[in-house]
Design a protein around this motif. Structure first.
Motif, PDB file in Angstrom:
ATOM      1  N   LEU A 381      34.695  24.667  34.725  1.00  0.00           N
ATOM      2  CA  LEU A 381      35.888  25.478  34.922  1.00  0.00           C
ATOM      3  C   LEU A 381      37.040  24.617  35.423  1.00  0.00           C
ATOM      4  O   LEU A 381      36.831  23.735  36.271  1.00  0.00           O
ATOM      5  CB  LEU A 381      35.613  26.579  35.936  1.00  0.00           C
ATOM      6  CG  LEU A 381      34.694  27.717  35.476  1.00  0.00           C
ATOM      7  CD1 LEU A 381      34.347  28.612  36.664  1.00  0.00           C
ATOM      8  CD2 LEU A 381      35.368  28.534  34.391  1.00  0.00           C
ATOM      9  N   PRO A 382      38.266  24.848  34.931  1.00  0.00           N
ATOM     10  CA  PRO A 382      39.431  24.157  35.491  1.00  0.00           C
ATOM     11  C   PRO A 382      39.558  24.478  36.981  1.00  0.00           C
ATOM     12  O   PRO A 382      39.359  25.629  37.396  1.00  0.00           O
ATOM     13  CB  PRO A 382      40.606  24.718  34.689  1.00  0.00           C
ATOM     14  CG  PRO A 382      40.005  25.214  33.411  1.00  0.00           C
ATOM     15  CD  PRO A 382      38.644  25.716  33.798  1.00  0.00           C
ATOM     16  N   SER A 383      39.886  23.469  37.766  1.00  0.00           N
ATOM     17  CA  SER A 383      39.965  23.670  39.214  1.00  0.00           C
ATOM     18  C   SER A 383      41.040  24.670  39.601  1.00  0.00           C
ATOM     19  O   SER A 383      40.929  25.346  40.624  1.00  0.00           O
ATOM     20  CB  SER A 383      40.223  22.332  39.915  1.00  0.00           C
ATOM     21  OG  SER A 383      41.443  21.759  39.455  1.00  0.00           O
ATOM     22  N   HIS A 388      43.082  28.037  42.888  1.00  0.00           N
ATOM     23  CA  HIS A 388      44.504  28.241  43.156  1.00  0.00           C
ATOM     24  C   HIS A 388      45.142  29.428  42.433  1.00  0.00           C
ATOM     25  O   HIS A 388      46.190  29.913  42.871  1.00  0.00           O
ATOM     26  CB  HIS A 388      45.285  26.971  42.792  1.00  0.00           C
ATOM     27  CG  HIS A 388      44.898  25.786  43.619  1.00  0.00           C
ATOM     28  ND1 HIS A 388      45.376  25.567  44.887  1.00  0.00           N
ATOM     29  CD2 HIS A 388      44.049  24.756  43.342  1.00  0.00           C
ATOM     30  CE1 HIS A 388      44.864  24.451  45.379  1.00  0.00           C
ATOM     31  NE2 HIS A 388      44.050  23.943  44.461  1.00  0.00           N
ATOM     32  N   LEU A 389      44.582  29.892  41.340  1.00  0.00           N
ATOM     33  CA  LEU A 389      45.211  30.948  40.545  1.00  0.00           C
ATOM     34  C   LEU A 389      45.298  32.249  41.337  1.00  0.00           C
ATOM     35  O   LEU A 389      44.289  32.779  41.811  1.00  0.00           O
ATOM     36  CB  LEU A 389      44.424  31.182  39.256  1.00  0.00           C
ATOM     37  CG  LEU A 389      45.116  32.032  38.186  1.00  0.00           C
ATOM     38  CD1 LEU A 389      46.389  31.358  37.702  1.00  0.00           C
ATOM     39  CD2 LEU A 389      44.181  32.297  37.016  1.00  0.00           C
ATOM     40  N   LYS A 390      46.537  32.778  41.485  1.00  0.00           N
ATOM     41  CA  LYS A 390      46.762  33.994  42.271  1.00  0.00           C
ATOM     42  C   LYS A 390      47.281  35.162  41.442  1.00  0.00           C
ATOM     43  O   LYS A 390      47.159  36.312  41.871  1.00  0.00           O
ATOM     44  CB  LYS A 390      47.762  33.705  43.398  1.00  0.00           C
ATOM     45  CG  LYS A 390      47.237  32.746  44.452  1.00  0.00           C
ATOM     46  CD  LYS A 390      48.243  32.576  45.578  1.00  0.00           C
ATOM     47  CE  LYS A 390      47.684  31.642  46.652  1.00  0.00           C
ATOM     48  NZ  LYS A 390      48.643  31.471  47.785  1.00  0.00           N
ATOM     49  N   GLU A 391      47.870  34.885  40.280  1.00  0.00           N
ATOM     50  CA  GLU A 391      48.445  35.967  39.483  1.00  0.00           C
ATOM     51  C   GLU A 391      48.237  35.700  38.000  1.00  0.00           C
ATOM     52  O   GLU A 391      48.411  34.584  37.530  1.00  0.00           O
ATOM     53  CB  GLU A 391      49.943  36.106  39.777  1.00  0.00           C
ATOM     54  CG  GLU A 391      50.614  37.233  39.005  1.00  0.00           C
ATOM     55  CD  GLU A 391      52.112  37.305  39.232  1.00  0.00           C
ATOM     56  OE1 GLU A 391      52.547  38.204  39.958  1.00  0.00           O
ATOM     57  OE2 GLU A 391      52.822  36.438  38.681  1.00  0.00           O
ATOM     58  N   ARG A 405      37.603  40.566  27.238  1.00  0.00           N
ATOM     59  CA  ARG A 405      36.694  39.480  27.633  1.00  0.00           C
ATOM     60  C   ARG A 405      37.462  38.340  28.308  1.00  0.00           C
ATOM     61  O   ARG A 405      36.980  37.736  29.276  1.00  0.00           O
ATOM     62  CB  ARG A 405      35.938  38.967  26.405  1.00  0.00           C
ATOM     63  CG  ARG A 405      34.832  39.905  25.930  1.00  0.00           C
ATOM     64  CD  ARG A 405      34.214  39.423  24.630  1.00  0.00           C
ATOM     65  NE  ARG A 405      33.088  40.280  24.225  1.00  0.00           N
ATOM     66  CZ  ARG A 405      32.504  40.223  23.038  1.00  0.00           C
ATOM     67  NH1 ARG A 405      32.942  39.358  22.112  1.00  0.00           N
ATOM     68  NH2 ARG A 405      31.492  41.013  22.752  1.00  0.00           N
ATOM     69  N   MET A 406      38.641  38.018  27.772  1.00  0.00           N
ATOM     70  CA  MET A 406      39.472  36.989  28.391  1.00  0.00           C
ATOM     71  C   MET A 406      39.878  37.398  29.799  1.00  0.00           C
ATOM     72  O   MET A 406      39.806  36.608  30.748  1.00  0.00           O
ATOM     73  CB  MET A 406      40.721  36.750  27.536  1.00  0.00           C
ATOM     74  CG  MET A 406      41.716  35.760  28.103  1.00  0.00           C
ATOM     75  SD  MET A 406      41.022  34.108  28.236  1.00  0.00           S
ATOM     76  CE  MET A 406      42.481  33.143  28.589  1.00  0.00           C
ATOM     77  N   TRP A 411      39.412  37.091  35.956  1.00  0.00           N
ATOM     78  CA  TRP A 411      39.275  37.699  37.277  1.00  0.00           C
ATOM     79  C   TRP A 411      37.898  37.455  37.902  1.00  0.00           C
ATOM     80  O   TRP A 411      37.748  37.505  39.114  1.00  0.00           O
ATOM     81  CB  TRP A 411      39.609  39.184  37.248  1.00  0.00           C
ATOM     82  CG  TRP A 411      38.518  40.147  36.858  1.00  0.00           C
ATOM     83  CD1 TRP A 411      37.308  40.329  37.457  1.00  0.00           C
ATOM     84  CD2 TRP A 411      38.559  41.075  35.779  1.00  0.00           C
ATOM     85  NE1 TRP A 411      36.591  41.303  36.831  1.00  0.00           N
ATOM     86  CE2 TRP A 411      37.337  41.788  35.788  1.00  0.00           C
ATOM     87  CE3 TRP A 411      39.506  41.401  34.809  1.00  0.00           C
ATOM     88  CZ2 TRP A 411      37.042  42.780  34.861  1.00  0.00           C
ATOM     89  CZ3 TRP A 411      39.205  42.394  33.900  1.00  0.00           C
ATOM     90  CH2 TRP A 411      37.990  43.064  33.926  1.00  0.00           C
ATOM     91  N   THR A 412      36.900  37.135  37.069  1.00  0.00           N
ATOM     92  CA  THR A 412      35.577  36.847  37.610  1.00  0.00           C
ATOM     93  C   THR A 412      35.519  35.470  38.255  1.00  0.00           C
ATOM     94  O   THR A 412      34.869  35.283  39.293  1.00  0.00           O
ATOM     95  CB  THR A 412      34.505  36.929  36.493  1.00  0.00           C
ATOM     96  OG1 THR A 412      34.535  38.225  35.897  1.00  0.00           O
ATOM     97  CG2 THR A 412      33.110  36.672  37.051  1.00  0.00           C
ATOM     98  N   ASN A 413      36.241  34.500  37.656  1.00  0.00           N
ATOM     99  CA  ASN A 413      36.153  33.116  38.132  1.00  0.00           C
ATOM    100  C   ASN A 413      37.306  32.708  39.045  1.00  0.00           C
ATOM    101  O   ASN A 413      37.181  31.710  39.765  1.00  0.00           O
ATOM    102  CB  ASN A 413      36.093  32.171  36.935  1.00  0.00           C
ATOM    103  CG  ASN A 413      34.826  32.335  36.127  1.00  0.00           C
ATOM    104  OD1 ASN A 413      33.758  31.906  36.530  1.00  0.00           O
ATOM    105  ND2 ASN A 413      34.934  32.999  34.975  1.00  0.00           N
TER     106      ASN A 413
END
Length: 474
Positions: A381-383, A388-391, A405-406, A411-413
């Motif tokens: 997975l990309p770090s 860091h992804l918030k939105e 699915r996307m 939201w799962t990872n």
């Protein structure tokens, strides 16, 4: 009698005019010349000249205008005399004009005029220290006057004209703040040693190039410390012409935009870029050589975008970068906080690109007609997704199973994800409409979407239409 007005029409004397509202006595004729010139300059040029028939006092008032905006397509109707009438019209304006300074000169020509005529009109405007110059013309047999490069009064220049710029090795535009060039051909000197051109723009803020050509030029260096916006568009068939490298230095660009498929190589290594848009959609097809060319061009651009904060990119460019094996060579976008992908994109290619964006906080995806992807095959997975992804924002969410699915994968990872925007389900009316046209999902697909939606609601709270926020842990 009505109101009295004190008008200073001359520095040495004053005159008092009494206005009778009932009789409608003329007042505007007694206004100071500077005010009359300002009023007439705000009118279309053809209307300003028409005031010469009002009275003898108004015969020459129009000669004080400082804005000239003329178009041969609307001034004269009769085709037989239109060309001659227009030439006489423009010549008369410059011959009788009393103003030594022009704020704006705009010339739009649809008919064909001799080169010396066009040059004489431009030279006349430059001699009057024009500040804003705009020329729209179609003939490609004109070489612009050299004095254009030494004009210190120009602050804005817009040329939509396939003319020639015969430029020297060093060129200075000392006052220019905005420059727009369309179909312009830059012609370097014949001597090989002068194949490098240097342009100094100490005051330039915006620069836009569209379908421009660099002839007998290998390197162009642009020094523009005040430059904040740069845009380049290429929709012409110039793919086989000589390569030219354009290097920017001393600039702090707020916005860069690249549209089309261009022949220049751009070097931003000596400058900083805050926001960039890259869109090569028009030329994208299944040609493997063209895909590689797009990927290589994007890769070269990325090398100068290390300090980028916001990137907008077409999905096809993302795929081209990965297919041309550019991903391992890409720099780390350590400053990038927001990524927007417009048009559909292969999910695997997108995940590959995200590895180069370790601190990404917001991602916007155009979700119309994305292909399905097996997310169980993702090896690493990309770090940015994990840490860091918030939105996440979805645009044109098609409510198909690949879209869901996307969304579920993200939201799962994304452990720090706080907000999802644009996620929605089919309404009962939409389902009924699809049923009427025989567009009914298989039962297994419908069940999977129901399960995805149920899992979403356990983690996120539906705040309003299409917006979900993460539930607080108790």
């Amino acid at each position: 009698m009505g109101t009295q007005f004190l008008i200073d029409s001359n520095q040495s004397k004053k005159r008092r005019i009494t206005y009778d509202e009932n009789n409608g006595e003329d007042i505007i004729s007694y206004l100071p010349e500077c005010i009359t010139s300002r009023i007439l300059s705000l009118l279309p040029t053809k209307d300003a000249l028409r005031t010469c028939v009002l009275s003898k006092d108004w015969e020459h008032k129009w000669t004080g205008i400082y804005n000239i905006d003329i178009n041969d397509g609307i001034l004269f109707v009769l085709k037989k005399t239109r060309k001659t009438s227009f030439i006489n019209f423009v010549d008369r304006i410059f011959f009788l004009s009393r103003n030594s300074t022009l704020k704006r000169f705009s010339l739009r020509c649809h008919l064909e005029y001799k080169a010396h005529r066009m040059i004489s009109w431009i030279s006349a405007a430059l001699m009057r220290n024009v500040a804003d110059l705009e020329i729209v013309y179609h003939d490609d047999d004109v070489v612009l006057p050299g004095r254009l490069f030494s004009c210190t009064s120009l602050t804005t220049m817009k040329l939509k004209w396939p003319c020639f710029f015969r430029v020297s090795a060093q060129n200075l535009f000392s006052s220019l703040k905005s420059l727009y060039l369309e179909r312009t051909k830059f012609l370097g000197e014949c001597v090989p040693s002068t194949s490098k051109l240097v342009f100094d723009f100490p005051a330039l803020e915006t620069l836009e190039l569209q379908n421009c050509e660099w002839l007998r030029v290998n390197l162009v260096e642009i020094n523009a410390p005040a430059l904040s916006m740069f845009k380049v568009i290429c929709y012409s068939d110039l793919l086989e012409v000589d390569k030219c490298q354009i290097k920017f230095s001393k600039a702090k660009l707020v916005k860069c935009e690249f549209v089309g498929l261009f022949v220049e190589d751009f070097d931003f290594s000596a400058t900083s870029v805050f926001s960039a848009t890259i869109d090569f959609r028009r030329y994208y097809n299944d040609d493997i050589h063209l895909i590689r060319k797009i990927g290589l061009q994007a890769g070269l651009l990325f090398k100068g975008f290390c300090g980028l904060n916001h990137l907008k990119i077409s999905g096809k460019v993302v795929e081209a970068v990965v297919q041309s094996n550019q991903r391992p060579l890409l720099p780390k976008f350590n400053m990038l906080k927001r990524l927007e992908v417009f048009t559909k994109c292969n999910s695997g290619a997108l995940l590959e690109l995200l590895h180069a964006m370790p601190f990404l906080k917001s991602i916007v995806l155009e979700m119309w007609c994305w292909d399905d992807y097996d997310y169980d095959e993702v090896e690493s997975l990309p770090s940015c997704i994990v840490s860091h992804l918030k939105e996440v924002r979805f645009r044109s969410f098609s409510k198909s199973l690949p879209d869901y699915r996307m969304a579920q994968f993200l939201w799962t990872n994304a452990l720090r994800l706080k907000k999802i925007v644009g996620l929605c389900r089919e309404s009962s009316e939409e389902r009924q409409r699809k049923k009427m046209f025989g567009q009914v999902r298989e039962e297994s697909e419908e069940k999977e979407i129901e399960n995805i939606w149920a899992k979403l609601k356990t983690v996120f709270k539906h705040k309003e239409h299409g917006i979900f926020v993460k539930r607080k842990k108790r």
